[in-house]
Design a protein around this motif. Structure first.
Motif, PDB file in Angstrom:
ATOM      1  N   MET A   1     -46.257  -8.383  -0.716  1.00 52.33           N
ATOM      2  CA  MET A   1     -45.550  -8.645   0.534  1.00 52.33           C
ATOM      3  C   MET A   1     -45.535 -10.142   0.840  1.00 52.33           C
ATOM      4  SD  MET A   1     -44.579  -5.637   0.809  1.00 52.33           S
ATOM      5  CE  MET A   1     -43.300  -6.272   1.825  1.00 52.33           C
ATOM      6  N   HIS A   2     -46.615 -10.834   0.503  1.00 50.38           N
ATOM      7  CA  HIS A   2     -46.677 -12.282   0.707  1.00 50.38           C
ATOM      8  C   HIS A   2     -45.602 -12.991  -0.115  1.00 50.38           C
ATOM      9  CE1 HIS A   2     -48.476 -16.187   1.522  1.00 50.38           C
ATOM     10  NE2 HIS A   2     -48.403 -16.442   0.223  1.00 50.38           N
ATOM     11  N   THR A   3     -45.453 -12.571  -1.363  1.00 51.20           N
ATOM     12  CA  THR A   3     -44.455 -13.171  -2.248  1.00 51.20           C
ATOM     13  C   THR A   3     -43.040 -12.886  -1.757  1.00 51.20           C
ATOM     14  OG1 THR A   3     -45.953 -12.993  -4.137  1.00 51.20           O
ATOM     15  CG2 THR A   3     -43.602 -13.226  -4.626  1.00 51.20           C
ATOM     16  N   ILE A   4     -42.771 -11.653  -1.392  1.00 51.32           N
ATOM     17  CA  ILE A   4     -41.436 -11.301  -0.894  1.00 51.32           C
ATOM     18  C   ILE A   4     -41.137 -12.056   0.392  1.00 51.32           C
ATOM     19  CG2 ILE A   4     -40.055  -9.423   0.105  1.00 51.32           C
ATOM     20  CD1 ILE A   4     -41.353  -7.568  -1.996  1.00 51.32           C
ATOM     21  N   LYS A   5     -42.126 -12.151   1.271  1.00 52.00           N
ATOM     22  CA  LYS A   5     -41.936 -12.875   2.534  1.00 52.00           C
ATOM     23  C   LYS A   5     -41.518 -14.317   2.263  1.00 52.00           C
ATOM     24  CE  LYS A   5     -45.240 -14.992   4.402  1.00 52.00           C
ATOM     25  NZ  LYS A   5     -46.499 -15.425   4.987  1.00 52.00           N
ATOM     26  N   GLY A   6     -42.241 -14.990   1.401  1.00 48.60           N
ATOM     27  CA  GLY A   6     -41.953 -16.390   1.119  1.00 48.60           C
ATOM     28  C   GLY A   6     -40.621 -16.585   0.419  1.00 48.60           C
ATOM     29  N   SER A   7     -40.344 -15.756  -0.569  1.00 47.97           N
ATOM     30  CA  SER A   7     -39.079 -15.868  -1.304  1.00 47.97           C
ATOM     31  C   SER A   7     -37.886 -15.607  -0.400  1.00 47.97           C
ATOM     32  CB  SER A   7     -39.053 -14.874  -2.469  1.00 47.97           C
ATOM     33  OG  SER A   7     -40.073 -15.142  -3.387  1.00 47.97           O
ATOM     34  N   ALA A   8     -37.983 -14.568   0.422  1.00 43.99           N
ATOM     35  CA  ALA A   8     -36.878 -14.237   1.329  1.00 43.99           C
ATOM     36  C   ALA A   8     -36.669 -15.350   2.353  1.00 43.99           C
ATOM     37  CB  ALA A   8     -37.137 -12.899   2.019  1.00 43.99           C
ATOM     38  N   ALA A   9     -37.752 -15.937   2.833  1.00 46.03           N
ATOM     39  CA  ALA A   9     -37.637 -17.028   3.802  1.00 46.03           C
ATOM     40  C   ALA A   9     -36.944 -18.240   3.175  1.00 46.03           C
ATOM     41  CB  ALA A   9     -39.012 -17.412   4.345  1.00 46.03           C
ATOM     42  N   VAL A  10     -37.328 -18.571   1.956  1.00 49.37           N
ATOM     43  CA  VAL A  10     -36.714 -19.701   1.261  1.00 49.37           C
ATOM     44  C   VAL A  10     -35.219 -19.464   1.073  1.00 49.37           C
ATOM     45  CG1 VAL A  10     -36.582 -20.864  -0.991  1.00 49.37           C
ATOM     46  CG2 VAL A  10     -38.795 -20.516   0.106  1.00 49.37           C
ATOM     47  N   MET A  11     -34.840 -18.225   0.794  1.00 43.06           N
ATOM     48  CA  MET A  11     -33.438 -17.894   0.555  1.00 43.06           C
ATOM     49  C   MET A  11     -32.656 -17.679   1.852  1.00 43.06           C
ATOM     50  SD  MET A  11     -33.172 -18.163  -2.675  1.00 43.06           S
ATOM     51  CE  MET A  11     -31.522 -17.542  -2.895  1.00 43.06           C
ATOM     52  N   GLY A  12     -33.358 -17.640   2.987  1.00 39.30           N
ATOM     53  CA  GLY A  12     -32.678 -17.491   4.269  1.00 39.30           C
ATOM     54  C   GLY A  12     -32.446 -16.060   4.697  1.00 39.30           C
ATOM     55  N   TYR A  13     -33.112 -15.106   4.083  1.00 36.30           N
ATOM     56  CA  TYR A  13     -32.969 -13.698   4.458  1.00 36.30           C
ATOM     57  C   TYR A  13     -34.061 -13.348   5.475  1.00 36.30           C
ATOM     58  CZ  TYR A  13     -29.892 -13.737   0.461  1.00 36.30           C
ATOM     59  OH  TYR A  13     -28.886 -14.048  -0.413  1.00 36.30           O
ATOM     60  N   THR A  14     -33.793 -13.674   6.715  1.00 37.08           N
ATOM     61  CA  THR A  14     -34.820 -13.557   7.754  1.00 37.08           C
ATOM     62  C   THR A  14     -35.214 -12.123   8.042  1.00 37.08           C
ATOM     63  OG1 THR A  14     -33.115 -13.690   9.469  1.00 37.08           O
ATOM     64  CG2 THR A  14     -34.221 -15.744   8.860  1.00 37.08           C
ATOM     65  N   ASN A  15     -34.289 -11.170   7.921  1.00 36.38           N
ATOM     66  CA  ASN A  15     -34.670  -9.787   8.192  1.00 36.38           C
ATOM     67  C   ASN A  15     -35.675  -9.287   7.153  1.00 36.38           C
ATOM     68  OD1 ASN A  15     -32.771  -9.625   6.109  1.00 36.38           O
ATOM     69  ND2 ASN A  15     -31.697  -7.876   6.980  1.00 36.38           N
ATOM     70  N   ILE A  16     -35.466  -9.634   5.902  1.00 33.86           N
ATOM     71  CA  ILE A  16     -36.406  -9.238   4.852  1.00 33.86           C
ATOM     72  C   ILE A  16     -37.728  -9.978   5.033  1.00 33.86           C
ATOM     73  CG2 ILE A  16     -36.864  -9.301   2.367  1.00 33.86           C
ATOM     74  CD1 ILE A  16     -33.822  -9.025   1.936  1.00 33.86           C
ATOM     75  N   SER A  17     -37.650 -11.265   5.292  1.00 30.48           N
ATOM     76  CA  SER A  17     -38.849 -12.076   5.451  1.00 30.48           C
ATOM     77  C   SER A  17     -39.695 -11.626   6.634  1.00 30.48           C
ATOM     78  CB  SER A  17     -38.460 -13.544   5.610  1.00 30.48           C
ATOM     79  OG  SER A  17     -39.605 -14.341   5.783  1.00 30.48           O
ATOM     80  N   SER A  18     -39.061 -11.353   7.761  1.00 28.08           N
ATOM     81  CA  SER A  18     -39.834 -10.975   8.950  1.00 28.08           C
ATOM     82  C   SER A  18     -40.498  -9.611   8.773  1.00 28.08           C
ATOM     83  CB  SER A  18     -38.963 -11.006  10.210  1.00 28.08           C
ATOM     84  OG  SER A  18     -37.939 -10.051  10.137  1.00 28.08           O
ATOM     85  N   LEU A  19     -39.799  -8.667   8.140  1.00 23.66           N
ATOM     86  CA  LEU A  19     -40.414  -7.360   7.905  1.00 23.66           C
ATOM     87  C   LEU A  19     -41.566  -7.482   6.909  1.00 23.66           C
ATOM     88  CD1 LEU A  19     -40.310  -4.357   8.609  1.00 23.66           C
ATOM     89  CD2 LEU A  19     -38.842  -4.045   6.610  1.00 23.66           C
ATOM     90  N   ALA A  20     -41.366  -8.252   5.848  1.00 19.04           N
ATOM     91  CA  ALA A  20     -42.440  -8.458   4.867  1.00 19.04           C
ATOM     92  C   ALA A  20     -43.636  -9.144   5.517  1.00 19.04           C
ATOM     93  CB  ALA A  20     -41.926  -9.278   3.682  1.00 19.04           C
ATOM     94  N   HIS A  21     -43.368 -10.053   6.454  1.00 16.20           N
ATOM     95  CA  HIS A  21     -44.451 -10.742   7.159  1.00 16.20           C
ATOM     96  C   HIS A  21     -45.300  -9.753   7.958  1.00 16.20           C
ATOM     97  CE1 HIS A  21     -46.081 -14.461   9.152  1.00 16.20           C
ATOM     98  NE2 HIS A  21     -46.550 -13.492   9.917  1.00 16.20           N
ATOM     99  N   ILE A  22     -44.659  -8.836   8.633  1.00 16.22           N
ATOM    100  CA  ILE A  22     -45.395  -7.842   9.417  1.00 16.22           C
ATOM    101  C   ILE A  22     -46.201  -6.931   8.493  1.00 16.22           C
ATOM    102  CG2 ILE A  22     -45.149  -5.869  10.978  1.00 16.22           C
ATOM    103  CD1 ILE A  22     -42.558  -7.369  12.010  1.00 16.22           C
ATOM    104  N   MET A  23     -45.599  -6.536   7.371  1.00 13.59           N
ATOM    105  CA  MET A  23     -46.325  -5.696   6.425  1.00 13.59           C
ATOM    106  C   MET A  23     -47.495  -6.471   5.818  1.00 13.59           C
ATOM    107  SD  MET A  23     -42.955  -3.684   4.924  1.00 13.59           S
ATOM    108  CE  MET A  23     -43.617  -3.347   3.355  1.00 13.59           C
ATOM    109  N   GLU A  24     -47.276  -7.743   5.556  1.00 10.64           N
ATOM    110  CA  GLU A  24     -48.345  -8.606   5.048  1.00 10.64           C
ATOM    111  C   GLU A  24     -49.481  -8.692   6.077  1.00 10.64           C
ATOM    112  OE1 GLU A  24     -48.788 -13.178   3.444  1.00 10.64           O
ATOM    113  OE2 GLU A  24     -47.467 -12.769   5.135  1.00 10.64           O
TER     114      GLU A  24
END
Length: 166
Positions: A40-63
């Motif tokens: 989840m940490h990896t997905i959060k960071g990758s999604a944030a870098v790519m600008g996919y905030t919905n994926i990043s924010s959900l991954a952050h909560i799961m993290e």
């Protein structure tokens, strides 16, 4: 999706790594806390870098949820409830990634699921769900559009599903 621009290569890498991580995640059990946290940490960071905030924010909560469980190995969580919530997060992330792969906008709304994950974390921390009303996985699934397959998604199909783990 390959092209001569670095952004295309980054996008291809993001899609590949995210889908691979999610596939690995689906084989894990809630007891695999450290590995789930790292995914989840990896997905959060990758999604944030790519600008996919919905994926990043959900991954952050799961993290955050698994960060708490890492630090509190005796937390009294219900593996079935936790699995339901996490699998819904994995499904959301996978479908958004497939949208991206197909050239569509990753515009899914994860607010309800994010609220449920936060409420579950609050429950683990305090023994109380706080002000957020906890919904059953069935209620969440009824309010979340899920597509059955990548082929259906490419055709623009939409469907709802309900997953109950016992």
């Amino acid at each position: 999706m390959s092209g001569s621009f670095p952004e295309d290569s980054l996008l291809d890498l993001f899609i590949f790594e995210t889908l691979q991580s999610l596939q690995q995640h689906e084989t894990l059990q809630p007891e695999d806390i450290n590995l789930i946290f790292r995914i989840m940490h990896t997905i959060k960071g990758s999604a944030a870098v790519m600008g996919y905030t919905n994926i990043s924010s959900l991954a952050h909560i799961m993290e955050d949820l698994f960060f708490y469980l890492r630090g509190h190995p005796d937390a009294p969580y219900n593996a079935s409830e936790l699995s339901d919530l996490i699998l819904q997060g994995v499904n959301f992330t996978k479908l958004e990634t497939i949208k991206i792969k197909n050239g569509d906008h990753a515009d899914g709304d994860c607010a309800l699921l994010a609220e449920e994950l936060k409420a579950y974390l609050q429950f683990l921390k305090t023994g109380s769900a706080g002000t957020s009303e906890v919904r059953t996985p069935e209620e969440i699934a009824l309010r979340t559009d899920i597509v059955h397959s990548e082929a259906d998604l490419s055709k623009g199909a939409s469907a709802r599903f309900r997953a109950v783990l016992r």
